[in-house]
Design a protein around this motif. Structure first.
Motif, PDB file in Angstrom:
ATOM      1  N   TYR A 169       0.809  -1.222   0.000  1.00  0.00           N
ATOM      2  CA  TYR A 169       0.000   0.000   0.000  1.00  0.00           C
ATOM      3  C   TYR A 169       0.841   1.270   0.000  1.00  0.00           C
ATOM      4  N   ALA A 170       2.026   1.231   0.586  1.00  0.00           N
ATOM      5  CA  ALA A 170       2.856   2.443   0.652  1.00  0.00           C
ATOM      6  C   ALA A 170       3.169   2.994  -0.748  1.00  0.00           C
ATOM      7  N   PRO A 171       3.682   2.167  -1.687  1.00  0.00           N
ATOM      8  CA  PRO A 171       3.905   2.710  -3.042  1.00  0.00           C
ATOM      9  C   PRO A 171       2.608   2.963  -3.803  1.00  0.00           C
ATOM     10  N   LEU A 172       1.574   2.111  -3.594  1.00  0.00           N
ATOM     11  CA  LEU A 172       0.300   2.324  -4.283  1.00  0.00           C
ATOM     12  C   LEU A 172      -0.320   3.664  -3.906  1.00  0.00           C
ATOM     13  N   LEU A 173      -0.165   4.050  -2.643  1.00  0.00           N
ATOM     14  CA  LEU A 173      -0.735   5.322  -2.199  1.00  0.00           C
ATOM     15  C   LEU A 173      -0.086   6.492  -2.925  1.00  0.00           C
ATOM     16  N   LYS A 174       1.210   6.387  -3.189  1.00  0.00           N
ATOM     17  CA  LYS A 174       1.894   7.448  -3.925  1.00  0.00           C
ATOM     18  C   LYS A 174       1.422   7.513  -5.376  1.00  0.00           C
ATOM     19  N   VAL A 175       1.204   6.324  -5.974  1.00  0.00           N
ATOM     20  CA  VAL A 175       0.795   6.266  -7.379  1.00  0.00           C
ATOM     21  C   VAL A 175      -0.616   6.815  -7.558  1.00  0.00           C
ATOM     22  N   PHE A 176      -1.527   6.391  -6.684  1.00  0.00           N
ATOM     23  CA  PHE A 176      -2.939   6.762  -6.839  1.00  0.00           C
ATOM     24  C   PHE A 176      -3.356   7.910  -5.916  1.00  0.00           C
ATOM     25  N   TYR A 177      -2.358   8.647  -5.411  1.00  0.00           N
ATOM     26  CA  TYR A 177      -2.672   9.713  -4.457  1.00  0.00           C
ATOM     27  C   TYR A 177      -3.676  10.739  -4.984  1.00  0.00           C
ATOM     28  N   PRO A 178      -3.560  11.191  -6.260  1.00  0.00           N
ATOM     29  CA  PRO A 178      -4.543  12.185  -6.745  1.00  0.00           C
ATOM     30  C   PRO A 178      -5.987  11.690  -6.654  1.00  0.00           C
ATOM     31  N   ILE A 179      -6.205  10.422  -7.046  1.00  0.00           N
ATOM     32  CA  ILE A 179      -7.564   9.877  -6.986  1.00  0.00           C
ATOM     33  C   ILE A 179      -8.016   9.742  -5.536  1.00  0.00           C
ATOM     34  N   VAL A 180      -7.124   9.231  -4.677  1.00  0.00           N
ATOM     35  CA  VAL A 180      -7.455   9.059  -3.263  1.00  0.00           C
ATOM     36  C   VAL A 180      -7.751  10.414  -2.625  1.00  0.00           C
ATOM     37  N   TRP A 181      -6.978  11.442  -2.988  1.00  0.00           N
ATOM     38  CA  TRP A 181      -7.181  12.780  -2.434  1.00  0.00           C
ATOM     39  C   TRP A 181      -8.557  13.311  -2.800  1.00  0.00           C
ATOM     40  N   ILE A 182      -8.955  13.131  -4.073  1.00  0.00           N
ATOM     41  CA  ILE A 182     -10.272  13.608  -4.517  1.00  0.00           C
ATOM     42  C   ILE A 182     -11.382  12.898  -3.749  1.00  0.00           C
TER      43      ILE A 182
END
Length: 417
Positions: A132-145
């Motif tokens: 999850y640590a690298p996935l969070l960086k990759v998909f951060y824009p979507i997660v932030w929205i």
């Protein structure tokens, strides 16, 4: 998708179910981690625990990422299952495929992985944190929205996620944790920890020796009587007063006069010359604070006074320590368990002491002694032989004098068939 072999579609569907199981299980594992053990492992520099701890600092982002992945694979699995159903049995097979996929997801991607994760959270949580640590960086824009929209909705209903308190325990919750450590701590150590947690809420009034039970030296007595009292005293420090305890003039350490009492010139002046200043304690002083005061002032004894300055009782450093170490050093002569399971109790015992020994929950906010609790409940001094139900406990009055209850018997509760 019509050109993709059916075997590949089935293989992709199985892979998606496995991914769904991973997302579901890891969510449960991370959310059910023992936060205090996690912090301990972080201090031990456990790499997986450190990753998990970082992710859990912002649980909204972590949950957003997990649900994003889980919903994506579940919806994709549903689409592939529909394609497989059409190719195998036509449109009529779609309802059957939906039912089968629902059962497969429920068993293999929800119940089983979540149950396993709840039983053994650490292993899956630490492994998944590396994913999850690298996935969070990759998909951060979507997660932030997603999180921004979610947080706005939460604020509308009066919840501010940024102000939510995580990992905070109050005293009662901490006491429950200590009480649940039977397999880790002996009962006597449990009692010590629970007593420490209670120090702040208890006052010296709860544990003091009551006024009428204070043993002291009255300078109005004859020198012969005073010498006899000094020789037979079970205590090393005694208050010295004139006529009554409210006129106390100091404390006497018996060791300081023992060598003099056999001399013919020993008199009351010898006693007054050996006195230390009296020390007075407000009745509302907490046990915890009084321990600090005794330590700072290098004292071991004090008289408890009410708001009018009248002496209510006496407290020693030993009394305070007994509140913590209780059963390790103290006998319980005032509370005796009988062969039939009943308790024969001296009514002058404090309610806190009775609760500590018997593990009952009698109220400690009002009267401090059992005698006071009974009189307040009855609104009279009951006669011997009287039986009452006192806050859930069956009590029989055994002995009384003119103005107090002396002894009572607590009978075990009768179990109804």
């Amino acid at each position: 998708m019509n050109d993709i072999p059916l075997s590949i579609l089935i293989g992709v569907l199985v892979l998606l179910l496995l991914l769904s199981a991973f997302f579901s299980g890891s969510e449960t594992a991370l959310m059910t981690l023992n936060r205090y053990r996690l912090k301990h492992l972080v201090k031990q520099k456990h790499r997986g625990a450190t990753k998990a701890h970082q992710l859990l600092k912002r649980p909204d982002r972590l949950i957003g990422l997990i649900l994003l992945g889980n919903n994506f694979v579940n919806i994709l699995a549903s689409s592939i299952a529909t394609v497989i159903a059409i190719r195998v049995g036509g449109d009529e097979a779609i309802p059957a495929a939906t039912a089968i996929l629902t059962i497969l997801v429920l068993i293999f991607a929800e119940v089983t992985p979540k149950t396993l994760a709840a039983l053994r959270p650490e292993k899956l949580a630490f492994i998944s944190s590396w994913v999850y640590a690298p996935l969070l960086k990759v998909f951060y824009p979507i997660v932030w929205i997603v999180n921004t929209i979610s947080n706005v909705l939460l604020r509308i209903i009066g919840v501010n996620p940024k102000k939510a308190k995580i990992d905070s325990l109050d005293k009662d919750e901490l006491k429950s944790i200590v009480s649940d450590t039977d397999h880790l701590l002996p009962a006597r150590y449990q009692n010590m920890l629970l007593s420490i947690l209670d120090l702040e809420s208890a006052s010296v009034e709860d544990i003091m020796t009551q006024r009428k039970e204070i043993i002291g030296i009255d300078l109005e007595d004859s020198v012969e009587d005073i010498i006899e009292q000094l020789r037979n005293s079970p205590h090393t420090r005694l208050p010295v007063y004139k006529k009554n305890i409210d006129r106390v003039i100091g404390f006497l350490h018996i060791r300081s006069v023992l060598a003099q009492i056999n001399h013919t010139e020993f008199d009351k002046q010898s006693i007054t010359d050996s006195l230390s200043k009296p020390f007075f304690i407000p009745a509302s002083t907490s046990i915890h604070k009084q321990m600090q005061i005794f330590k700072t002032e290098k004292l071991r004894i004090g008289l408890v006074v009410d708001e009018y300055g009248d002496v209510q009782g006496l407290v020693t450093l030993d009394d305070l320590l007994q509140e913590i170490v209780g059963e390790l050093v103290a006998e319980e002569p005032d509370i005796k368990m009988q062969k039939d399971g009943s308790y024969l109790v001296d009514a002058s015992v404090t309610v806190r002491e009775l609760n500590r020994v018997t593990h009952w929950d009698l109220p400690t906010e009002g009267p401090k002694t059992l005698n006071g609790l009974i009189i307040e409940y009855m609104e009279t001094i009951p006669e011997p032989g009287t039986s009452i139900k006192l806050h859930g406990q069956i009590v029989e009055i055994i002995q009384r004098d003119e103005n107090t209850v002396k002894f009572v018997r607590f009978h075990p509760e009768i179990e109804t068939p």
